[in-house]
Scaffold this active site. Structure first.
Site, PDB file in Angstrom:
ATOM      1  CG  HIS A 131      -1.677   1.231   1.481  1.00  0.00           C
ATOM      2  ND1 HIS A 131      -2.993   1.400   1.101  1.00  0.00           N
ATOM      3  CD2 HIS A 131      -1.317   2.393   2.081  1.00  0.00           C
ATOM      4  CE1 HIS A 131      -3.400   2.599   1.448  1.00  0.00           C
ATOM      5  NE2 HIS A 131      -2.405   3.236   2.055  1.00  0.00           N
ATOM      6  CD  GLU A 132       1.993   3.376   3.716  1.00  0.00           C
ATOM      7  OE1 GLU A 132       2.190   4.481   3.158  1.00  0.00           O
ATOM      8  OE2 GLU A 132       1.002   3.154   4.437  1.00  0.00           O
ATOM      9  CG  HIS A 135       0.118   6.059  -0.599  1.00  0.00           C
ATOM     10  ND1 HIS A 135      -0.945   6.735  -1.144  1.00  0.00           N
ATOM     11  CD2 HIS A 135      -0.345   5.474   0.541  1.00  0.00           C
ATOM     12  CE1 HIS A 135      -2.008   6.575  -0.373  1.00  0.00           C
ATOM     13  NE2 HIS A 135      -1.677   5.813   0.649  1.00  0.00           N
ATOM     14  CD  GLU A 205      -5.004   6.424   2.292  1.00  0.00           C
ATOM     15  OE1 GLU A 205      -4.795   5.216   2.525  1.00  0.00           O
ATOM     16  OE2 GLU A 205      -4.087   7.252   2.196  1.00  0.00           O
TER      17      GLU A 205
END
Length: 283
Positions: A131-132, A135, A205
């Site tokens: 997930h990071e 980003h 998100e």
């Protein structure tokens, strides 16, 4: 659509900073100061975004020898995503959280807390790191850092205006500052800046969750991780500058306790439902 919305919100946030400077200082001089301040703030937050966020949470760099399993996991995900290896940091706290920052993939950093390493099994920790990294790949880390820094500048300017009104009111009036605008700035500017910053965060998100699911091939792992993190975030919140909560994978109020307008993230329930729907599509 999300990209257009993000650009529009960043523009609105910068315009708010310029407008506040106009009302606080007054006249053309205030407008000019606002434009310069917005430009300097954007440039500074772009270049120093990684160090600003890392210092806010006291993140410490680690070497492959100190955290071999973590390095192996991040390297494996970076190879899949065709990303350079970011700086890897550990935050010395039992709060379970993680974030990424940096102005671009070549100058990115990923930080995880000691708490999240201890809490999550390997597949769920991998999903969080994916997930990071999503980003990072989407430049969300830069967008969120710029938004947080501008919002902080607006709040600081409003605080300065408050001191100015209480301790130098008559002098400011003689210099042409607008007292009504000054009062409205003190009351409304930090609120408006926060609302805009949080709206920017929420637009990023869902796409990061989806990117992580595709990167790992395991949407349910991230769904389980979010459920665990949501349960622990309120019990042991991470300490740091609230302006950077948008960078975190989970904040202390990412559920039912705050109105959605004032949340840095969509509700955990909505994120989990989106991941479970994606899992069905990928099956």
């Amino acid at each position: 659509m999300n990209l257009f919305k993000t650009v529009a919100l960043l523009g609105l946030l910068s315009a708010l900073l310029v407008m506040i400077s106009y009302w606080v200082i007054g006249g053309t001089g205030g407008l000019l100061v606002g434009i310069i301040l917005a430009a300097v703030t954007n440039l500074g937050s772009w270049y120093f975004s990684d160090q600003i966020a890392l210092k806010a949470y006291n993140a410490q760099p680690v070497t492959p020898e100190q955290a071999p399993g973590l390095y192996t996991m991040v390297q494996r995900l970076c190879d899949r995503a065709n990303l350079p290896l970011p700086g890897i940091y550990i935050v010395p706290t039992q709060a379970a959280n993680a974030f990424a920052t940096g102005r671009n993939p070549k100058n990115a950093a990923v930080a995880v807390t000691e708490g999240i390493i201890n809490l999550l099994p390997e597949d769920e920790l991998e999903a969080v790191i994916a997930h990071e990294l999503t980003h990072v790949n989407n430049r969300d880390t830069l967008i969120q850092s710029v938004a947080a820094t501008i919002a902080g500048a607006i709040s600081g300017l409003a605080q300065f205006a408050s001191y100015s009104m209480w301790f130098g009111g008559s002098r400011n009036r003689n210099q042409g500052g607008n007292p009504i605008g000054l009062l409205l700035t003190i009351i409304l500017a930090p609120l408006a800046a926060t609302v805009i910053q949080l709206a920017i965060s929420r637009t990023r998100e869902f796409s990061a969750d989806a990117g992580a699911a595709k990167l790992t091939g395991n949407p349910k792992a991230l769904a389980r991780a979010l459920q665990r993190l949501d349960a622990t975030a309120r019990q042991i919140p991470i300490e740091g500058n609230p302006a950077f909560e948008a960078l975190l994978i989970m904040n202390s109020f990412s559920g039912q306790t705050m109105a959605s307008l004032f949340s840095t993230h969509p509700s955990t329930e909505a994120r989990i439902q989106a991941l479970l729907k994606l899992d069905q599509q990928m099956s």
